[in-house]
Design an enzyme around this catalytic site. Sequence first.
Site, PDB file in Angstrom:
ATOM      1  N   HIS A  62       0.882  26.838  71.840  1.00  0.00           N
ATOM      2  CA  HIS A  62       2.320  27.001  71.624  1.00  0.00           C
ATOM      3  C   HIS A  62       2.865  25.847  70.786  1.00  0.00           C
ATOM      4  O   HIS A  62       3.689  26.047  69.875  1.00  0.00           O
ATOM      5  CB  HIS A  62       3.014  27.075  72.987  1.00  0.00           C
ATOM      6  CG  HIS A  62       4.487  27.310  72.913  1.00  0.00           C
ATOM      7  ND1 HIS A  62       5.360  26.879  73.885  1.00  0.00           N
ATOM      8  CD2 HIS A  62       5.258  27.939  71.986  1.00  0.00           C
ATOM      9  CE1 HIS A  62       6.579  27.240  73.562  1.00  0.00           C
ATOM     10  NE2 HIS A  62       6.559  27.880  72.409  1.00  0.00           N
ATOM     11  N   GLU A  89      12.107  24.942  75.640  1.00  0.00           N
ATOM     12  CA  GLU A  89      11.812  26.352  75.890  1.00  0.00           C
ATOM     13  C   GLU A  89      11.356  26.559  77.325  1.00  0.00           C
ATOM     14  O   GLU A  89      11.753  27.509  77.990  1.00  0.00           O
ATOM     15  CB  GLU A  89      10.729  26.855  74.928  1.00  0.00           C
ATOM     16  CG  GLU A  89      11.231  27.200  73.550  1.00  0.00           C
ATOM     17  CD  GLU A  89      10.188  27.944  72.741  1.00  0.00           C
ATOM     18  OE1 GLU A  89       9.389  28.701  73.330  1.00  0.00           O
ATOM     19  OE2 GLU A  89      10.156  27.765  71.521  1.00  0.00           O
ATOM     20  N   GLU A 110       1.963  26.398  67.195  1.00  0.00           N
ATOM     21  CA  GLU A 110       2.869  27.384  66.586  1.00  0.00           C
ATOM     22  C   GLU A 110       4.147  26.712  66.090  1.00  0.00           C
ATOM     23  O   GLU A 110       4.597  26.938  64.963  1.00  0.00           O
ATOM     24  CB  GLU A 110       3.184  28.464  67.613  1.00  0.00           C
ATOM     25  CG  GLU A 110       4.312  29.405  67.237  1.00  0.00           C
ATOM     26  CD  GLU A 110       5.302  29.625  68.375  1.00  0.00           C
ATOM     27  OE1 GLU A 110       6.502  29.315  68.205  1.00  0.00           O
ATOM     28  OE2 GLU A 110       4.874  30.104  69.439  1.00  0.00           O
ATOM     29  N   HIS A 111       4.747  25.857  66.913  1.00  0.00           N
ATOM     30  CA  HIS A 111       5.967  25.151  66.521  1.00  0.00           C
ATOM     31  C   HIS A 111       5.723  24.270  65.297  1.00  0.00           C
ATOM     32  O   HIS A 111       6.536  24.225  64.365  1.00  0.00           O
ATOM     33  CB  HIS A 111       6.456  24.279  67.680  1.00  0.00           C
ATOM     34  CG  HIS A 111       7.299  24.991  68.670  1.00  0.00           C
ATOM     35  ND1 HIS A 111       8.619  24.694  68.893  1.00  0.00           N
ATOM     36  CD2 HIS A 111       7.007  26.014  69.531  1.00  0.00           C
ATOM     37  CE1 HIS A 111       9.114  25.480  69.831  1.00  0.00           C
ATOM     38  NE2 HIS A 111       8.152  26.287  70.247  1.00  0.00           N
TER      39      HIS A 111
END
Length: 532
Positions: free
Chosen positions: A80, A161, A83-84
């Site tokens: 994750h 998040e 991805e950022h």
Amino acid sequence: MPGSATPPDVSDDAPAAPIKERTDAIDKGGADARSYSWLRLQNNLRVLLISDPATDHAAVAMDVAVGSASDPEELPGLAHFCEHMLFLGTESFPKEDAYQSYLEQHGGFSNAMTTHENTTFYCDVLHPFLAGTLDRFAAFFKCPLFSPSAAEREVNAVDSENRDMLQSDPWRLQQLLKGAADPRHPWSRFNVGNLQTLRDRPAADGRPALEVRRALIEFQSRHYSANRMCAAVLGRQSLGELEELAVLHFGGVADKQLAPEAWPHPPYPAERLGKRYRIVPVKENHCVTVMWPLPCIRHQYTTKPFRYVSHVLGHESCGSLLSLLRQKGWADQLLAGETRSQSDFATFEVVIELTEAGDAHADEVVSLVFSTLRMITERPDEEKFHEEMRELGALSLRFLDTTEPQQAVLGLVNAMHLYAPQHLISAPYIFDSFDAAAVVELLGQLTPSRATIFHLSRRHEPVATMREPWYGTAYTVAPIEPALLEAWAGVSVHEGLHWPEPNPFVPTDFTLACDRDGPGGGGGGGGGSGGG
């Protein structure tokens, strides 16, 4: 010489053709005016081109077949985090906001998501700016920077998040379901990432932020490869023009010829089944979920035995499970079907929103679920029922709505890993020959001893002494009582349950009445008074 079958001389040094495979034979909805072409580039990256001369916005998506299942055990959330970071500067466009700023200046939007086995990036933009968007977008996968300053800041965005999900009952329930899995399987792990997993714990272990950045670079290098990637591009251009753009921008992504990921241990072995979780929700909510693990079902997408079972379980007509529960005043809503479909396992769930009265009868509600399964088991070969599903699927495909560009590329790029090219659009609506043996095999998996029960209710507060470590969910878990398992296993078909009646409203003739009746149409004669 004209007509000669002899190929021209080709130098050994001639560049390879940029396209390995192609097909334009893609089944689509009857009202779909878009044109499609599927390509496999020389680097094995698969691309779907979508030409829509009427669109105002272009859209692009890339799905990489790697997700949180590939996180290093010591760095939960790294996929994750990666991805950022891909958004924040590349060698071609080193400014951290170069991509986002370009989209904002040209009416665009972008986002991404990381799931268990996939990471998906997508965006849209006003149609004249597709080429510029592709240039910036494709650089994510060719030359990311992972700058130290961006990494130090962006870990806070990942943490934010996660904090947004802390009070989400569905997210908390999923983490409990993951926690019920075998810890040797990556599905069992925390997958979002936060400051603890991506900054504080590595620092305490002597791994400073610089080493976490190295882990990001290693993760991207190890797992991001053209042969694991699928892209979808939608624009006003012709298919030929879109192909040139795709080859130009995606043809340079490195193919590392990576094998698919695989895990040796099943996520839910027998010893981890037959449990009941009593969970305290954040919101006032009464819900019971019955979950069963299944082997991989992706290869069954043309026959869909799981949909046959879920269609009966989820039916709402008189004699259905939901109808009976409503008559008793125990439930408001029911959903049934496959809820997760991974490369090595799937899950099938029945989720029932209970009334306050039904909350006090949760065991009886679950008993009626098994009673309905008993009814299906006694008649697992209802081919006419499957035929009705096939007709409804064909009807849905025939009148399929045209989706917005961003939603179109997002849905199709995920499908590219799962289905044959010709079925990228039609796969959800296909019901090929009825496979009664597969239905029987599936029903053999949906037994009480293989079930896990999740019961959300505030009434569990006095006994919910356990805390889920990532979200703090209050719960307790214990094996389902043997007497209850025996009762559920031996349940008969409740007198209030019966199979759905055939649907008399499935249309089969789509000829317009005016065409069927001939000139002057309508069959009512042509001598009216002309009034009105």
